[in-house]
Design a protein around this motif. Sequence first.
Motif, PDB file in Angstrom:
ATOM      1  N   MET A 176     -48.752-146.044  42.583  1.00 47.94           N
ATOM      2  CA  MET A 176     -48.423-145.906  40.886  1.00 47.94           C
ATOM      3  C   MET A 176     -48.609-144.626  40.374  1.00 47.94           C
ATOM      4  O   MET A 176     -49.628-144.559  39.527  1.00 47.94           O
ATOM      5  CB  MET A 176     -48.588-146.864  39.874  1.00 47.94           C
ATOM      6  N   SER A 177     -47.956-143.611  39.901  1.00 52.36           N
ATOM      7  CA  SER A 177     -48.096-142.681  39.298  1.00 52.36           C
ATOM      8  C   SER A 177     -47.730-142.451  37.439  1.00 52.36           C
ATOM      9  O   SER A 177     -46.484-142.182  37.438  1.00 52.36           O
ATOM     10  CB  SER A 177     -47.773-141.307  40.219  1.00 52.36           C
ATOM     11  N   GLU A 178     -49.102-141.954  37.037  1.00 57.59           N
ATOM     12  CA  GLU A 178     -48.883-142.107  35.922  1.00 57.59           C
ATOM     13  C   GLU A 178     -49.066-140.397  34.595  1.00 57.59           C
ATOM     14  O   GLU A 178     -50.243-139.692  35.654  1.00 57.59           O
ATOM     15  CB  GLU A 178     -48.430-143.225  35.050  1.00 57.59           C
ATOM     16  N   TRP A 179     -48.727-140.190  34.064  1.00 55.93           N
ATOM     17  CA  TRP A 179     -49.822-139.178  33.110  1.00 55.93           C
ATOM     18  C   TRP A 179     -50.557-139.592  31.911  1.00 55.93           C
ATOM     19  O   TRP A 179     -50.725-140.465  31.754  1.00 55.93           O
ATOM     20  CB  TRP A 179     -48.564-138.831  32.412  1.00 55.93           C
ATOM     21  N   PHE A 180     -51.913-139.536  32.198  1.00 57.33           N
ATOM     22  CA  PHE A 180     -53.121-140.103  31.253  1.00 57.33           C
ATOM     23  C   PHE A 180     -52.703-138.685  29.900  1.00 57.33           C
ATOM     24  O   PHE A 180     -52.791-137.210  30.549  1.00 57.33           O
ATOM     25  CB  PHE A 180     -54.075-138.940  31.994  1.00 57.33           C
ATOM     26  N   THR A 181     -52.301-138.689  28.542  1.00 57.53           N
ATOM     27  CA  THR A 181     -52.400-137.737  27.985  1.00 57.53           C
ATOM     28  C   THR A 181     -53.745-137.545  26.672  1.00 57.53           C
ATOM     29  O   THR A 181     -53.842-138.786  26.615  1.00 57.53           O
ATOM     30  CB  THR A 181     -51.175-138.492  26.475  1.00 57.53           C
ATOM     31  N   GLU A 182     -54.353-136.093  26.852  1.00 60.90           N
ATOM     32  CA  GLU A 182     -55.339-135.859  26.061  1.00 60.90           C
ATOM     33  C   GLU A 182     -54.548-135.529  24.670  1.00 60.90           C
ATOM     34  O   GLU A 182     -54.460-134.455  24.687  1.00 60.90           O
ATOM     35  CB  GLU A 182     -56.458-135.585  26.300  1.00 60.90           C
ATOM     36  N   LYS A 183     -55.497-135.963  23.632  1.00 62.83           N
ATOM     37  CA  LYS A 183     -54.441-135.327  22.012  1.00 62.83           C
ATOM     38  C   LYS A 183     -55.594-134.602  21.941  1.00 62.83           C
ATOM     39  O   LYS A 183     -56.503-134.701  21.895  1.00 62.83           O
ATOM     40  CB  LYS A 183     -54.099-136.566  21.131  1.00 62.83           C
ATOM     41  N   HIS A 184     -55.257-133.291  21.994  1.00 66.87           N
ATOM     42  CA  HIS A 184     -55.551-131.661  21.237  1.00 66.87           C
ATOM     43  C   HIS A 184     -56.519-131.818  20.196  1.00 66.87           C
ATOM     44  O   HIS A 184     -57.290-132.105  19.163  1.00 66.87           O
ATOM     45  CB  HIS A 184     -55.939-130.792  21.652  1.00 66.87           C
ATOM     46  N   THR A 185     -54.622-131.738  19.340  1.00 64.97           N
ATOM     47  CA  THR A 185     -54.905-132.031  18.269  1.00 64.97           C
ATOM     48  C   THR A 185     -53.492-132.966  17.603  1.00 64.97           C
ATOM     49  O   THR A 185     -52.578-133.235  18.679  1.00 64.97           O
ATOM     50  CB  THR A 185     -54.030-130.709  17.146  1.00 64.97           C
ATOM     51  N   ASP A 186     -53.285-132.771  16.124  1.00 62.58           N
ATOM     52  CA  ASP A 186     -51.845-133.742  15.935  1.00 62.58           C
ATOM     53  C   ASP A 186     -50.338-132.747  16.455  1.00 62.58           C
ATOM     54  O   ASP A 186     -49.607-134.216  16.635  1.00 62.58           O
ATOM     55  CB  ASP A 186     -51.534-133.901  14.454  1.00 62.58           C
ATOM     56  N   PHE A 187     -51.017-131.759  17.411  1.00 60.13           N
ATOM     57  CA  PHE A 187     -50.034-130.383  18.028  1.00 60.13           C
ATOM     58  C   PHE A 187     -49.071-130.523  18.569  1.00 60.13           C
ATOM     59  O   PHE A 187     -48.663-129.927  19.258  1.00 60.13           O
ATOM     60  CB  PHE A 187     -49.623-129.660  16.542  1.00 60.13           C
TER      61      PHE A 187
END
Lengths: 286, 286
Positions: B1-12
């Motif tokens: 299973m390959s997915e993407w980890f998402t890090e929020k740097h800012t709201d944008f």
Amino acid sequence: MSEWFTEKHTDFAKFLIKTKENVFSGESEFQKIDIFDTQEFGKILVIDGFVNVTEKDEFIYHDMITHVPMATNPDIKKVLVIGGGDGGTVRELTRYKEIEKIVMVEIDSMVVEAAKKYLPLTSEKLDDSRVTLLIDDGIKYVKQTDEIFDLIIIDSTDPIGPGEGLFSQDFYNDCYKRLSDDGIMVNQNESPYYEDTAMEMKRASAKLAATFPLMKVYQFHMPSYPSGHWLFGFASKKYDPVKDLKKEQWEALGIQTQYYNTDLHVGCFMLPTYVKEMLKGNRERI
Amino acid sequence: MSEWFTEKHTDFAKFLIKTKENVFSGESEFQKIDIFDTQEFGKILVIDGFVNVTEKDEFIYHDMITHVPMATNPDIKKVLVIGGGDGGTVRELTRYKEIEKIVMVEIDSMVVEAAKKYLPLTSEKLDDSRVTLLIDDGIKYVKQTDEIFDLIIIDSTDPIGPGEGLFSQDFYNDCYKRLSDDGIMVNQNESPYYEDTAMEMKRASAKLAATFPLMKVYQFHMPSYPSGHWLFGFASKKYDPVKDLKKEQWEALGIQTQYYNTDLHVGCFMLPTYVKEMLKGNRERI
């Protein structure tokens, strides 16, 4: 309509920027050009899917590409800029009253036109009376011209598409011939962190080191570029950028900068060990 | 299973890292802890959604948090590390034979246990005989202990959740009292580029400058952190990190490093103008 612009850093890492508006999109004979307005970075110029300029941090790139050579030799009078269609490099150069002539050779008129219309922040000085703007192939230009310059700035995109020849040994040789005896050349020298840009960094540096008596690499923090760790090359016939820094002379000019200062000028040549090892050819990657 | 980890740097702005495997996930009484295996960065330790450590570039962070103070005073014998549960800071400290005692106070046992199990690269020296590992609140520890240290390293997460008190004036005062007369304190001092971290950078620096006779900020390229432009604070009772650098003495130790070197030691204190202006309180943001 709000969407996300996606920049692929590698197959396994990508950066997403929320957009407010797609201000411009066009496809020239050379590349795809987009300008988006964004909340975080202001307007951004994207070429072939890669962020080239953002209103938020373009000052970092343009400070470092101009003031490092200019503070090494503030007596520079004639400058050639290859690429740099957004105009930011020329803008910084026009702040030097002592510069008499700036020739800018940009291959893609669409970049210049889009920048003039939508990015006045960078393009505002392209009509300075000292600037000659040529829409032409920079490689052909340096091969054919008889002009001699004190400084050549290679403000190129990555070595894919139209930027590719601007990383060639032949082009570097031609630039060398077009430089005065104390001439300096600065080039966009890629980044050490991701594999693709690291390979280009090593190649370009090795070629420049083979062409010029002195070649050093300097670094800066460019958050809107992949990894945020970016490099310029400083190649020169005579001057060492650190030993020959004209600190007092440059500071007396009174040019206010937001990123560059003469302490940083020295600091930016102090590279991390892994970057030095890669440049020496002793290390493949991070 | 390959997915993407998402890090929020800012709201944008957000950063996505492709994952191969979710190696560990847990929720302690303090925070959420995840370890993913990834193609680009090797294993990554994520705390409350933010990348803390990657196998690819942890050496940058750990080099800079330890070798800068150690090369300023290579005679340091007793070190206190607050936080640093992954063990990377302790690993670098154990390379100094001259260090006699390292006390590490980490509030969250789950971070330490996960690092011991899945991140041997950073945690391998936590069982060094000179290390005393206390699972305890660092704030409480410095208030209550009678021990005196030559170096205190605050290797904290961001000032949200358990990291918050590690950015307080009261805590800095207590650290000051626990330092020897020539003691040095180094802290994770956030980043100038995005608004939230820039505010914390200014706050922490101002408090430290009010507590210590000398306080300077130094920078490094940390590509796996938001913007890639990160800072540590150097606060000291006596030593100036640049003027008092013991270049020969440190180099004679023969410690091989991938990022740190004694030239970079000087260069990293040369800050961009906009960062200096923010630290002086003359500028709100980039």
